[in-house]
Design a protein around this motif. Structure first.
Motif, PDB file in Angstrom:
ATOM      1  N   PRO A  76      -4.495  -4.407 -43.578  1.00  0.00           N
ATOM      2  CA  PRO A  76      -3.691  -3.238 -42.865  1.00  0.00           C
ATOM      3  C   PRO A  76      -4.438  -1.890 -43.343  1.00  0.00           C
ATOM      4  N   PRO A  77      -4.162  -0.733 -42.582  1.00  0.00           N
ATOM      5  CA  PRO A  77      -4.318   0.540 -43.370  1.00  0.00           C
ATOM      6  C   PRO A  77      -4.184   0.654 -44.807  1.00  0.00           C
ATOM      7  N   LEU A  78      -5.139   1.240 -45.607  1.00  0.00           N
ATOM      8  CA  LEU A  78      -5.241   1.475 -47.031  1.00  0.00           C
ATOM      9  C   LEU A  78      -4.403   2.888 -47.216  1.00  0.00           C
ATOM     10  N   MET A  79      -3.622   2.910 -48.218  1.00  0.00           N
ATOM     11  CA  MET A  79      -3.162   4.234 -48.450  1.00  0.00           C
ATOM     12  C   MET A  79      -3.720   4.848 -49.854  1.00  0.00           C
ATOM     13  N   VAL A  80      -4.703   5.812 -49.625  1.00  0.00           N
ATOM     14  CA  VAL A  80      -5.239   6.443 -50.839  1.00  0.00           C
ATOM     15  C   VAL A  80      -5.289   7.868 -50.923  1.00  0.00           C
ATOM     16  N   GLY A  81      -4.535   8.416 -52.001  1.00  0.00           N
ATOM     17  CA  GLY A  81      -4.139   9.715 -52.160  1.00  0.00           C
ATOM     18  C   GLY A  81      -3.238  10.288 -50.979  1.00  0.00           C
ATOM     19  N   GLY A  82      -2.497   9.398 -50.583  1.00  0.00           N
ATOM     20  CA  GLY A  82      -1.381   9.769 -49.560  1.00  0.00           C
ATOM     21  C   GLY A  82      -2.158   9.794 -48.094  1.00  0.00           C
ATOM     22  N   ILE A  83      -3.223   9.296 -47.984  1.00  0.00           N
ATOM     23  CA  ILE A  83      -3.925   9.375 -46.587  1.00  0.00           C
ATOM     24  C   ILE A  83      -4.107   7.852 -46.389  1.00  0.00           C
ATOM     25  N   SER A  84      -3.549   7.689 -44.833  1.00  0.00           N
ATOM     26  CA  SER A  84      -3.725   6.326 -44.585  1.00  0.00           C
ATOM     27  C   SER A  84      -5.016   5.949 -43.881  1.00  0.00           C
TER      28      SER A  84
ATOM     29  N   GLY B  86      -1.896   4.523 -55.529  1.00  0.00           N
ATOM     30  CA  GLY B  86      -2.380   2.920 -56.011  1.00  0.00           C
ATOM     31  C   GLY B  86      -3.426   2.814 -56.423  1.00  0.00           C
ATOM     32  N   ALA B  87      -4.379   3.849 -56.004  1.00  0.00           N
ATOM     33  CA  ALA B  87      -5.883   3.768 -56.263  1.00  0.00           C
ATOM     34  C   ALA B  87      -6.200   4.389 -57.643  1.00  0.00           C
ATOM     35  N   LEU B  88      -5.355   5.348 -58.026  1.00  0.00           N
ATOM     36  CA  LEU B  88      -5.400   6.016 -59.519  1.00  0.00           C
ATOM     37  C   LEU B  88      -4.770   5.236 -60.398  1.00  0.00           C
ATOM     38  N   ALA B  89      -3.678   4.424 -60.178  1.00  0.00           N
ATOM     39  CA  ALA B  89      -2.924   3.427 -60.992  1.00  0.00           C
ATOM     40  C   ALA B  89      -3.949   2.291 -61.153  1.00  0.00           C
ATOM     41  N   LEU B  90      -4.561   1.851 -60.161  1.00  0.00           N
ATOM     42  CA  LEU B  90      -5.569   0.513 -60.343  1.00  0.00           C
ATOM     43  C   LEU B  90      -6.838   1.242 -61.337  1.00  0.00           C
ATOM     44  N   VAL B  91      -7.300   2.306 -61.649  1.00  0.00           N
ATOM     45  CA  VAL B  91      -8.318   2.911 -62.285  1.00  0.00           C
ATOM     46  C   VAL B  91      -7.753   2.919 -63.537  1.00  0.00           C
ATOM     47  N   ILE B  92      -6.600   3.338 -63.753  1.00  0.00           N
ATOM     48  CA  ILE B  92      -5.857   3.377 -65.162  1.00  0.00           C
ATOM     49  C   ILE B  92      -5.668   1.919 -65.804  1.00  0.00           C
ATOM     50  N   ALA B  93      -5.183   1.253 -64.795  1.00  0.00           N
ATOM     51  CA  ALA B  93      -5.073  -0.423 -65.123  1.00  0.00           C
ATOM     52  C   ALA B  93      -6.037  -0.965 -65.696  1.00  0.00           C
TER      53      ALA B  93
END
Length: 339
Positions: free
Chosen positions: A120-128, A312-319
């Motif tokens: 499905p569409p990805l949400m990155v930085g609040g942008i679909s 989510g993308a930012l959290a992934l990097v932190i994780a």
């Protein structure tokens, strides 16, 4: 929770079926004999992961009959998982050339992508971000990588089972807290199936999972992530975060081996978890640490993505950053010492 009875039934079935498969493997001499590429020192029967496959497929059918899952999910999971398990079972009992295994893997992944609907569409930085056909291709490669990386990471006692149980239990908690508890049935079922097998595979293992079980777990986990993303696009990040230990170790190791020109389908023991198990002299500390990282590090971050709408993308990097550090520390992908 009218179907609560399914939980103990599935657990007992998985446990008992693993015991039966252990006796079957011993009677047919399906024994994993240690060699210089092994992380084990004691000959051990293999193929116990078939218990996870059969128990999950039976439980999935019951959930569908009870109205707890859809026909689309049933077809996608049973079809893709079944193809993967069959090719893994055949490879466990003999040898299937890598090209034919890979062809079957793409067939299984293609089946799953078709019925789940792709990415499905990805949400990155609040942008679909709508990926269209490229999203389907990305989903296909993702599923093939998931089933293979799970096979690569199933190299020491209990690690694959602990990963499946903690990830799926974490997903169930996130679904429950997020008000979508009806989605918890499928990961919950997989967690229980893996737990029954894990009783026999926890260090020191009395039976190994085999390719049938590890590949099945990998593609089912991948499909559960794609399915969740269609409900809430942010959930794809949740699943990728929860899967961090296996994704980082296997991907980091693969990249290093590719850059060095190694044959990537050649047996090796250069994953970070394998170096770590040799350093500690046993499997239990490493397997236990995987569970601790999943519960105390990755799960809280995944919860923040779902509950507090952290990007989510930012959290992934932190994780992933500490996991990458661990991969470097434990020499993931470096040339192994052969004695």
């Amino acid at each position: 929770m009218k179907d609560w009875w399914l939980i103990p039934v599935v657990a007992v079935f998985s446990f008992a079926l693993t015991a039966f498969l252990r006796r079957y493997a011993l009677s047919r001499s399906l024994i994993d004999i240690p060699n210089q590429r092994s992380s084990h020192t004691i000959p051990t029967p293999r193929g116990g992961g078939v218990a996870i496959v059969l128990t999950f497929l039976c439980g999935l059918s019951v959930l569908f009959y009870q109205g707890q899952t859809t026909v689309t999910a049933l077809i996608a999971l049973a079809g893709a998982g079944g193809i993967t398990a069959v090719i893994g079972f055949l490879d466990d009992h003999g040898h299937i050339a890598a090209r034919w295994r890979l062809l079957a893997h793409f067939l299984a992944a293609g089946w799953g992508v078709y019925w789940i609907g792709g990415l499905p569409p990805l949400m990155v930085g609040g942008i679909s971000i709508e990926l269209s056909w490229f999203g389907h291709l990305l989903a296909l490669v993702y599923l093939v990588w998931m089933l293979n990386l799970y096979n690569f990471m199933d190299g020491i006692d209990g690690i694959a089972g602990v990963e499946a149980v903690t990830i799926c239990a974490g997903a169930c908690l996130i679904y429950w807290l997020g008000g979508i508890s009806e989605m918890a049935w499928l990961p919950g079922l997989l967690a229980i199936c893996a737990a029954g097998f894990l009783c026999w595979n926890f260090p020191p293992a009395k039976i190994f999972m085999g390719d049938a079980g590890s590949g099945f777990l990998g593609i089912i986990l991948g499909l559960l992530a794609l399915q969740a993303a269609w409900i809430d696009p942010g959930l794809i990040w949740v699943w990728l975060i929860l899967l961090g230990v296996f994704i980082v170790d296997s991907t980091f190791t693969l990249m290093r081996r590719l850059l060095r020109g190694d044959r990537i389908y050649e047996a090796h023991r250069s994953h970070a978890y394998q170096f770590a198990s040799r350093k500690f002299g046993k499997h239990l500390p490493v397997t236990s640490m995987v569970g601790v990282i999943n519960v105390l590090w990755l799960l809280p971050i995944a919860l923040c993505v779902n509950r507090f709408k952290v990007d989510g993308a930012l959290a992934l990097v932190i994780a992933y950053l500490p996991l990458i550090w661990l991969a470097v520390k434990f020499r993931a992908g470096e040339l192994e010492e052969i004695r």
